[in-house]
Design a protein around this motif. Structure first.
Motif, PDB file in Angstrom:
ATOM      1  N   ALA A 251       0.827  -1.207   0.000  1.00 37.55           N
ATOM      2  CA  ALA A 251       0.000   0.000   0.000  1.00 37.55           C
ATOM      3  C   ALA A 251       0.860   1.254   0.000  1.00 37.55           C
ATOM      4  CB  ALA A 251      -0.926  -0.014   1.222  1.00 37.55           C
ATOM      5  N   LEU A 252       1.971   1.211   0.737  1.00 38.55           N
ATOM      6  CA  LEU A 252       2.868   2.362   0.774  1.00 38.55           C
ATOM      7  C   LEU A 252       3.505   2.604  -0.589  1.00 38.55           C
ATOM      8  CD1 LEU A 252       4.247   4.548   2.465  1.00 38.55           C
ATOM      9  CD2 LEU A 252       5.982   2.858   3.109  1.00 38.55           C
ATOM     10  N   ALA A 253       3.911   1.518  -1.269  1.00 39.19           N
ATOM     11  CA  ALA A 253       4.490   1.660  -2.606  1.00 39.19           C
ATOM     12  C   ALA A 253       3.494   2.297  -3.563  1.00 39.19           C
ATOM     13  CB  ALA A 253       4.941   0.299  -3.136  1.00 39.19           C
ATOM     14  N   THR A 254       2.227   1.892  -3.455  1.00 34.93           N
ATOM     15  CA  THR A 254       1.191   2.462  -4.320  1.00 34.93           C
ATOM     16  C   THR A 254       1.000   3.948  -4.032  1.00 34.93           C
ATOM     17  OG1 THR A 254       0.046   0.334  -4.464  1.00 34.93           O
ATOM     18  CG2 THR A 254      -1.229   2.311  -4.979  1.00 34.93           C
ATOM     19  N   ALA A 255       0.964   4.313  -2.751  1.00 35.18           N
ATOM     20  CA  ALA A 255       0.774   5.711  -2.381  1.00 35.18           C
ATOM     21  C   ALA A 255       1.941   6.574  -2.848  1.00 35.18           C
ATOM     22  CB  ALA A 255       0.608   5.834  -0.868  1.00 35.18           C
ATOM     23  N   LEU A 256       3.146   6.067  -2.674  1.00 30.44           N
ATOM     24  CA  LEU A 256       4.320   6.833  -3.076  1.00 30.44           C
ATOM     25  C   LEU A 256       4.434   6.928  -4.597  1.00 30.44           C
ATOM     26  CD1 LEU A 256       6.816   5.430  -0.432  1.00 30.44           C
ATOM     27  CD2 LEU A 256       5.986   7.782  -0.575  1.00 30.44           C
ATOM     28  N   ALA A 257       4.066   5.856  -5.293  1.00 25.07           N
ATOM     29  CA  ALA A 257       4.083   5.906  -6.754  1.00 25.07           C
ATOM     30  C   ALA A 257       3.056   6.902  -7.269  1.00 25.07           C
ATOM     31  CB  ALA A 257       3.814   4.515  -7.325  1.00 25.07           C
ATOM     32  N   THR A 258       1.925   6.988  -6.587  1.00 28.08           N
ATOM     33  CA  THR A 258       0.913   7.981  -6.955  1.00 28.08           C
ATOM     34  C   THR A 258       1.441   9.393  -6.746  1.00 28.08           C
ATOM     35  OG1 THR A 258      -0.854   6.425  -6.359  1.00 28.08           O
ATOM     36  CG2 THR A 258      -1.428   8.759  -6.509  1.00 28.08           C
ATOM     37  N   ALA A 259       2.164   9.598  -5.633  1.00 24.16           N
ATOM     38  CA  ALA A 259       2.773  10.909  -5.380  1.00 24.16           C
ATOM     39  C   ALA A 259       3.807  11.234  -6.454  1.00 24.16           C
ATOM     40  CB  ALA A 259       3.420  10.918  -4.000  1.00 24.16           C
ATOM     41  N   TYR A 260       4.543  10.227  -6.877  1.00 28.25           N
ATOM     42  CA  TYR A 260       5.520  10.422  -7.968  1.00 28.25           C
ATOM     43  C   TYR A 260       4.814  10.883  -9.236  1.00 28.25           C
ATOM     44  CZ  TYR A 260       7.987   8.767 -12.131  1.00 28.25           C
ATOM     45  OH  TYR A 260       8.538   8.673 -13.382  1.00 28.25           O
TER      46      TYR A 260
END
Length: 338
Positions: free
Chosen positions: A256-265
């Protein structure tokens, strides 16, 4: 121009101090511009993501790798402006070297000294780290002196970022093979940003920001839908599908954290790329380059989370607000990140 330091009401000692402080402050600002100090916050995440990809927590050797990366990055900045001094005298005369605020010999000496310091720090981190830092330094110098204006320029810059991530992995003792996918993803992002930056002063390119926009979408999908080949200690916690998936294919915390950070990217990079594609003027192209550079941090953090290291991911992500706060300081207001 910065406002003068206020003189004390009695007109005595503080006025002398202000006249002394102004030249020192001007010199410091000139070097901050030359070295693009706000961009330094995009560098530590390379080594942190590399260590995470290799299955290790950051340690003393990781700190040495970060120090080496910072030195080599700043060497490239100083060397870049030294190599471009004639062109900048026409296109960007306000920059430190053409404006006379930094002497060309001083910039070249700084590039040499920082390169040496970076290699020394890498050697302190171990032979594997030095084996990566040496070609990284060679790539930086080759780019600035020979490859920048050739078709190989963006690829050289991408290789430098990828090697920088592998430098962090090399300090873990586990080798760099596990970090190759993360290095490739980070290098692809750098390739796209560099391609846009080639028209930073002239504008006029629609294809480059469009390609960068497509690359951003692809990288976001890869980070959120394809997991890294995790080290043995983390493999048991990851099922096929999302990075670090939990039981029954449900996303774990790191997934979930990877998804959130990729979205921020994606949110950081995509909008300025889109605007530059609609209107490829120099200001919007420069803004797209700046957005791409800033997006490096959430991408690094997403790669760390994708590798199963939530703590390293959060530590890396924290560099973004720290960098913004640093850039907002009075002495940094006119220092460009590009």
């Amino acid at each position: 121009m910065r406002p003068p330091v206020p003189v004390a009401a009695d007109g005595l000692g503080d006025g002398v101090a202000s006249r002394t402080a102004r030249p020192r402050s001007a010199r410091a600002t000139a070097w901050a511009e030359l070295l693009r100090l706000p961009a330094l916050f995009t560098v530590p995440g390379d080594a942190l993501a590399g260590a995470a990809a290799a299955g290790a927590r950051p340690g003393p050797r990781t700190l040495l790798a970060i120090g080496s990366s910072l030195c080599l990055y700043e060497a490239g900045m100083a060397l870049n402006d030294w190599a471009d001094r004639a062109e900048d005298a026409v296109e960007r005369p306000h920059r430190p070297i053409p404006s006379g605020r930094v002497k060309p010999a001083a910039a070249l000496a700084a590039a040499c000294g920082l390169t040496g310091a970076g290699l020394v720090l890498a050697a302190r981190a171990g032979r594997p780290a030095l084996a990566v830092a040496a070609p990284l330094a060679a790539t930086v110098w080759s780019y600035d002196l020979a490859l920048k204006r050739t078709p190989a320029g963006p690829a050289a810059m991408a290789a430098a970022r990828g090697l920088d991530l592998l430098l962090g992995a090399a300090t873990t003792g586990g080798g760099t093979r596990a970090a190759l996918p993360s290095a490739a993803l980070l290098g692809s992002h750098t390739l796209a940003v560099t391609a846009v930056s080639r028209r930073e002063t002239t504008g006029g390119s629609v294809l480059a920001p469009l390609a960068a926009l497509a690359t951003t979408g692809l990288l976001t999908r890869l980070v959120t839908h394809h997991r890294t080949r995790l080290p043995a200690g983390r493999r048991a916690a990851a099922a096929p599908g999302l990075p670090g998936s939990g039981p029954a294919g449900k996303p774990s915390t790191t997934g979930a954290l990877a998804t959130a950070l990729a979205t921020a990217y994606a949110a950081t990079a995509a909008r300025p790329y889109f605007h530059a594609a609609l209107n490829p003027s120099p200001p919007l192209t420069q803004r797209a380059v700046g957005g791409g550079i800033r997006a490096t941090i959430p991408l690094q953090a997403a790669l760390a989370a994708r590798s199963g290291s939530a703590v390293t991911a959060l530590l890396t992500a924290a560099l973004a607000p720290a960098g913004r706060a640093f850039a907002r300081r009075a002495t940094m207001r006119k220092v460009s990140i590009t």
